[in-house]
Write an enzyme that holds these catalytic residues in place. Sequence first.
Site, PDB file in Angstrom:
ATOM      1  CG  ASP A   1      -2.048  -1.100   0.986  1.00 32.57           C
ATOM      2  OD1 ASP A   1      -2.577  -1.188  -0.128  1.00 32.57           O
ATOM      3  OD2 ASP A   1      -2.327  -1.846   1.926  1.00 32.57           O
TER       4      ASP A   1
ATOM      5  CE1 TYR B   1      -8.958  -4.260   7.063  1.00 34.30           C
ATOM      6  CE2 TYR B   1      -8.473  -5.358   4.980  1.00 34.30           C
ATOM      7  CZ  TYR B   1      -8.817  -5.421   6.320  1.00 34.30           C
ATOM      8  OH  TYR B   1      -9.036  -6.633   6.914  1.00 34.30           O
TER       9      TYR B   1
END
Length: 673
Positions: A323, A407
Site C-alpha cells: 500500500d 481498508y
Amino acid sequence: MAPHPFKILSIEETRLARDVILSLHPDVIVDFREIFLQEPNKELMKQYLEAEHTAQPGQSVHSKRPPRLAKCMYDVIGPDKVPEYNESLIDVETRKRVRHEVVGKEHQASLTLWEFEHLVQACKESEEFQQAIKEFHLPEGFELVIEPWPYGGRDDTSENRRYFQGLCFGQDTRNGNPDSNFYAYPLPIIPVMDAHTKKICRIDRLATGGKGDSLTGKTHSPRILDHCQSAEYVPELVEGGTRKDMKPINITQPEGTSFKVSDDSFVEWQKWSFRVSFNAREGAVLHDVRYEGRSIIYRLSISEMSVPYADARVPFHRKQAFDFGDGGAGNCANNLSLGCDCLGVIKYFDAVIVGSDGEPKEHPNVICLHEQDNGIGWKHTNSRTGRAVVTRLRELVVQFIITLANYEYVFAYKLDTAGGITLEVRATGIVSTVNIDPGKTSEYGNVVSGGVLAQNHQHIFAARLDPAIDGHNNTLLYEESHTAPWDKETNPNGNFYEIRKTIVNRSQGLDAAPEHNRTFKIINPNKKNRYSGNPVGYKFQPPATQKLLAAPGSLQYQRALFAQHHVWATKYQEDELYAAGRYTLQSQVEKGGVHDMVQRKDDITNEDLVVWSVFGLTHNPRVEDWPVMPSEIFQVHFKPSDFFERNPAIDVPSSKNQASVLAKDCCSAGQKL
C-alpha cells in the site's frame, strides 16, 4: 526567507519543477505522477543541523543550507504512444535538472488514481465485459460497482505489461443512499485492463465453492446475489438505528495547547522538538527529533506494508497489495475532520499533490497534531504519611489516516512526557470479500454474512528508524534475560537470572524472542551515563507478531522478503528508504529492499545505522469484523535506556484536575439485604 530543508515543497516550487520538466521534454506528452521534496543529502544536512542548533540568536545558517530539490516522477509518451517512465531531480533554486533516470521496463511506476479511472471507463467500453456481467441476474434496483485494484505480482502466465484489475460488486440503490454497502454483494468476476491500450484484455471468473469443491469450479447460479443480505454501516441505514444512551465526552484545554508550531513544520512540546513533513509515498515523516536539544532520531517513517491474501484459488495468489509502494500512502490520505478523526484542540498540516498535468494543488488537513491524556504516568503513596503524588502521562500525537479501497489505516507517532516515543498503527475498515455459494463454508476465510466470504490475509508493516542517539554514530545490541544455572558460588539459591548482551556487528535480520525478553537497544557507545556507566540509548521490544505465512519460493514470499524478520539493521546509504525496494507494483521479487541491503554485510558498530521494525496482523476474520471491523491496534514503544539521569517525567505537575466531578445521574442505591 528560504524554506527549511525539511519543509515540503510549496505550490510555487512544485509548479516551477513541473515547468522545468516540460521545457526538457518538448514535442512529447508528459504525464506526471508525483512531484515532492527530495530530502537533502544526509551529510550536508548534518552540517546544516549542527550549524542550526549551535547558532547564536540572529546568526544566519544560510551558507550551510543544502540544495532545494524536487523529485519528479512522470511518463514521457512519444509517437509510439508507449509510456516511458522517468525520474528527475530538479533544483528549484537554479531551475536546472541535476539527475535524470529512465527507469527500465522491468519495473513499474507506482500507480495513480486516474489510472483507476481508466479501468472503470474501459469496463464500460468493453463489450466482452458487459456481456459477462449480463450472465448474472442481479436483483431489481442493483447496480454494478467496480473497485480498481493493483494487479498484484505478475506471474509467468502474464506478459511484461502494465495491468490493473477490478473487483466487482452489486450495490442496492433502492434505499437511495450512495453510501449503501456494496461489499455485501460480491460478484465472482474480475476484469483485467492493459494500461497501455486502456482496453480490457482478460476476464477472470472466480470459483464460489466451499470446502471440498474444486479450486476452479464455477458452482454458482445466475442469481448470484439472491443469498446475500444487506449489511449497512452508515448511521442512517444501520438496522435498529444507533445507540441513544451514549452521552458526549468533550476534551477541552481552557488555557490553550502546550505545543507550539512555527514555520508550518517545526513543533515544540514539553522539552521535545522536531520537524514534520509529508510525502506521497510514506505520508507523515518526523525529522530531527530532540529532547532538551539532545538528538534522538534523525528520521522516522512508516516505510511499507504488504497485505497478502491466503485464498489458494486463482487469481488470488496475486492478491497482495503493497500500500505504500504500489500507490503511495500519502496519495490516499484522508482530509481529516475536526471533532471526528482527532479530538481536542487540533493543529492541521496540509500537503501538496499534483494531477496528471503536473499542476499542484493543496491537499488539506492530511496530518493532525494534538495532545491527549493516557492515564497515570507515575504515582507513589507514602504509606507512613498517606500522601499520594500522582501525575498523568501526556502525549503529543502526530496522526494521519489513509483509505485504501476497503481498508483504513490510522498511523500515529506519540511522544510522551517520560521521554518515550510510540509508533501506533490501527487497522479498521471493511474486510475484502468474495462470493460463496449458499450454505457452504471455506478454509480460505470465514463466512461473515449471507453469501459473503471474508478471505484470510495478513497485514505486515515496516517502520524505518534512522537513529541519532546523541549523535549519528550508534550501535545496535540486543539484551536477553536467562535463567542462571545452579551454582554454589554464584547462584546458591537458584533465584538469580543473568542478562546477556549481544552486539549486532554486521547488517542482518533478527527476530523477536519474548521467551527471553529480547530487548533491542540503540546506543551511543561514545557517551556513558554517569550513574550506571552504560552507554546512553533507547530501547524497544519488537512485537512478536507472526511473520509472512506464504510458502518460501512462492510469488507472495518473494515479493515481500522484508517480512522474513521482525528487525533489520542496515548501514545508512542515501535513498534507501523503502523496506520492499523502490518498485513494488507487479514485482516478482523484492529488489533493493532490506533483504538486499543486509547482503552487503556492512559493519554497523559505532556507525550511521538504520533500524527497521516489522510487525503485523494475521487476520482470520470474525463475524464481528462485519460490516466494519473494530480497530486492531499495534504499538512499538521506544523508551529511553540510561539516556537520562532520572525519570524525565519527575517534574510533571501533580495538580488536581478541577474539571472532574462526581457522577450524580448514573447510580441508584442498591437494595439492602
